[in-house]
Scaffold this active site. Structure first.
Site, PDB file in Angstrom:
ATOM      1  N   SER A 141     -29.172 -47.630 -10.786  1.00  0.00           N
ATOM      2  CA  SER A 141     -30.335 -46.993 -11.413  1.00  0.00           C
ATOM      3  C   SER A 141     -30.746 -47.852 -12.597  1.00  0.00           C
ATOM      4  CB  SER A 141     -29.972 -45.602 -11.924  1.00  0.00           C
ATOM      5  OG  SER A 141     -30.989 -45.139 -12.805  1.00  0.00           O
ATOM      6  N   TYR A 154     -24.055 -40.089 -16.014  1.00  0.00           N
ATOM      7  CA  TYR A 154     -24.744 -40.649 -14.843  1.00  0.00           C
ATOM      8  C   TYR A 154     -24.837 -42.175 -14.953  1.00  0.00           C
ATOM      9  CZ  TYR A 154     -28.616 -41.515 -11.557  1.00  0.00           C
ATOM     10  OH  TYR A 154     -29.419 -41.994 -10.544  1.00  0.00           O
TER      11      TYR A 154
HETATM   12  P1  NDP Z   1     -31.985 -36.827  -3.520  1.00  0.00           P
HETATM   13  O1  NDP Z   1     -31.365 -35.781  -4.372  1.00  0.00           O
HETATM   14  O2  NDP Z   1     -33.424 -36.707  -3.128  1.00  0.00           O
HETATM   15  O3  NDP Z   1     -31.125 -36.999  -2.173  1.00  0.00           O
HETATM   16  C1  NDP Z   1     -29.733 -37.116  -2.295  1.00  0.00           C
HETATM   17  C2  NDP Z   1     -29.107 -37.407  -0.948  1.00  0.00           C
HETATM   18  O4  NDP Z   1     -27.698 -37.610  -1.170  1.00  0.00           O
HETATM   19  C3  NDP Z   1     -29.237 -36.290   0.042  1.00  0.00           C
HETATM   20  O5  NDP Z   1     -29.393 -36.846   1.329  1.00  0.00           O
HETATM   21  C4  NDP Z   1     -27.879 -35.565  -0.065  1.00  0.00           C
HETATM   22  O6  NDP Z   1     -27.482 -34.928   1.139  1.00  0.00           O
HETATM   23  C5  NDP Z   1     -26.962 -36.741  -0.331  1.00  0.00           C
HETATM   24  N1  NDP Z   1     -25.721 -36.365  -0.981  1.00  0.00           N
HETATM   25  C6  NDP Z   1     -25.541 -35.746  -2.174  1.00  0.00           C
HETATM   26  N2  NDP Z   1     -24.224 -35.567  -2.399  1.00  0.00           N
HETATM   27  C7  NDP Z   1     -23.571 -36.099  -1.330  1.00  0.00           C
HETATM   28  C8  NDP Z   1     -22.204 -36.210  -0.964  1.00  0.00           C
HETATM   29  N3  NDP Z   1     -21.220 -35.729  -1.747  1.00  0.00           N
HETATM   30  N4  NDP Z   1     -21.895 -36.798   0.231  1.00  0.00           N
HETATM   31  C9  NDP Z   1     -22.864 -37.273   1.043  1.00  0.00           C
HETATM   32  N5  NDP Z   1     -24.178 -37.185   0.750  1.00  0.00           N
HETATM   33  C10 NDP Z   1     -24.512 -36.605  -0.430  1.00  0.00           C
HETATM   34  O7  NDP Z   1     -31.722 -38.218  -4.289  1.00  0.00           O
HETATM   35  P2  NDP Z   1     -32.589 -39.574  -4.334  1.00  0.00           P
HETATM   36  O8  NDP Z   1     -33.081 -39.899  -2.980  1.00  0.00           O
HETATM   37  O9  NDP Z   1     -33.535 -39.515  -5.462  1.00  0.00           O
HETATM   38  O10 NDP Z   1     -31.455 -40.615  -4.776  1.00  0.00           O
HETATM   39  C11 NDP Z   1     -30.862 -41.557  -3.912  1.00  0.00           C
HETATM   40  C12 NDP Z   1     -30.060 -42.551  -4.747  1.00  0.00           C
HETATM   41  O11 NDP Z   1     -30.947 -43.264  -5.621  1.00  0.00           O
HETATM   42  C13 NDP Z   1     -29.007 -41.911  -5.651  1.00  0.00           C
HETATM   43  O12 NDP Z   1     -27.848 -42.715  -5.664  1.00  0.00           O
HETATM   44  C14 NDP Z   1     -29.675 -41.896  -7.016  1.00  0.00           C
HETATM   45  O13 NDP Z   1     -28.729 -41.883  -8.054  1.00  0.00           O
HETATM   46  C15 NDP Z   1     -30.468 -43.180  -6.957  1.00  0.00           C
HETATM   47  N6  NDP Z   1     -31.598 -43.230  -7.877  1.00  0.00           N
HETATM   48  C16 NDP Z   1     -32.638 -42.337  -7.786  1.00  0.00           C
HETATM   49  C17 NDP Z   1     -33.697 -42.389  -8.686  1.00  0.00           C
HETATM   50  C18 NDP Z   1     -34.840 -41.421  -8.650  1.00  0.00           C
HETATM   51  O14 NDP Z   1     -35.660 -41.425  -9.591  1.00  0.00           O
HETATM   52  N7  NDP Z   1     -34.985 -40.611  -7.608  1.00  0.00           N
HETATM   53  C19 NDP Z   1     -33.746 -43.417  -9.742  1.00  0.00           C
HETATM   54  C20 NDP Z   1     -32.605 -44.307  -9.739  1.00  0.00           C
HETATM   55  C21 NDP Z   1     -31.586 -44.208  -8.841  1.00  0.00           C
HETATM   56  P3  NDP Z   1     -27.913 -33.368   1.497  1.00  0.00           P
HETATM   57  O15 NDP Z   1     -29.392 -33.434   1.811  1.00  0.00           O
HETATM   58  O16 NDP Z   1     -27.101 -33.039   2.676  1.00  0.00           O
HETATM   59  O17 NDP Z   1     -27.632 -32.562   0.276  1.00  0.00           O
END
Ligand code: NDP
Length: 246
Positions: A141, A154
């Site tokens: 991030s 985080y």
């Molecule tokens: P979302 O919250 O939209 O989606 C999260 C995803 O991760 C979902 O598919 C969820 O599955 C899955 N997930 C959560 N916990 C687990 C777990 N324990 N095991 C397996 N899968 C899990 O997040 P984003 O798409 O926004 O984020 C994706 C990545 O990008 C993350 O690593 C985040 O930190 C990073 N990021 C995001 C930013 C943003 O502004 N959005 C900025 C910088 C980095 P389920 O649907 O089944 O719950």
């Protein structure tokens, strides 16, 4: 036939948000996609159906990334279905914000379990199993660098992800596998939008000189580059995809 045909990519947290966009993009690039998710099986199934309607191949794999045994089973299932694994995208992540003076144990432990231990679990399997020519892409991030208040735990987990990216790139010497990280800025997903007042969203949107919020497809494009033939010489790097906020 694309250079990526017959290659298999595991994408963690692919049921929605950035992970789902990465899955669709890499499927379009020719990869067979393993759609990992934690709980939202209907979203994962709908994504698999969309990709297969477009001619792609998928496997959905429920597994909590924090559970090492479940991650071992997911790699086993991918190998059994498709013969091997070529790409790991460590996308699953959670964000829980609080000042350090107020952060509670559950908030600390859950982020460490998913963002840090989860990435360790999948990197360990990938380091053992990925085929020659493989690619590992970890989602960091841009708060690593920006360091805003309330993001301490985080940001610490994501700084750990960047550290492991650099170390594993060296440990995989001789295997013809690259390890890189993509560090998004604010991106329009539930993780970013949920619980934020509109004025905070507008403020963070306007931090970027490009004056818009990142879209999941913007991040998927950077991952596609690193996973595909044009990214072959990039190794051990962190690519910030954030519209220029840092
Ligand atoms: P979302 O919250 O939209 O989606 C999260 C995803 O991760 C979902 O598919 C969820 O599955 C899955 N997930 C959560 N916990 C687990 C777990 N324990 N095991 C397996 N899968 C899990 O997040 P984003 O798409 O926004 O984020 C994706 C990545 O990008 C993350 O690593 C985040 O930190 C990073 N990021 C995001 C930013 C943003 O502004 N959005 C900025 C910088 C980095 P389920 O649907 O089944 O719950």
């Amino acid at each position: 036939m694309s250079e990526n045909s017959n290659k298999v990519a595991i994408i963690t947290g692919a049921s929605r948000g950035i992970g789902a966009a990465i899955a669709e993009r890499l499927a379009g690039d020719g990869f067979t996609i393993v759609i990992n998710y934690a709980g939202k099986s209907s979203e994962a199934a709908a994504l698999a159906a969309r990709i297969e309607q477009g001619g792609g191949r998928t496997l959905t794999a429920q597994a909590d990334v924090g559970d090492p045994a479940a991650i071992g089973r997911m790699f086993d299932a991918a190998e059994a279905a498709f013969g091997g694994v070529d790409v790991l995208v460590n996308n699953a992540g959670i964000m829980r914000l609080a000042p350090l003076s107020e952060v509670n144990d559950a908030v600390i432990d859950s982020q460490i379990a998913v963002n840090l231990r989860g990435v360790i679990n999948t990197l360990r399997e990938a380091a053992r199993r990925l085929r020659s020519g493989g690619r590992i892409i970890n989602l960091s991030s841009s708060v690593v660098g920006l360091y805003p208040p309330t993001y301490a735990v985080y940001a610490a987990t994501k700084a750990g992800v960047e550290a492991m990216t650099h170390v594993l790139a060296k440990e995989l010497r001789g295997r013809n596998i690259t390890v890189n990280a993509v560090a998004p800025g604010p991106t329009a997903t539930a993780l970013f939008l949920d619980g934020k007042p509109q004025e905070v969203i507008e403020h963070l949107t306007n931090l970027a000189p490009l004056e818009r919020l990142g879209q999941p497809q913007d991040i998927a494009a950077a991952v596609s580059f690193l996973a595909g033939p044009d990214g072959a010489w990039v190794n051990g790097q962190v690519l910030r995809a954030n519209g220029g906020i840092i």
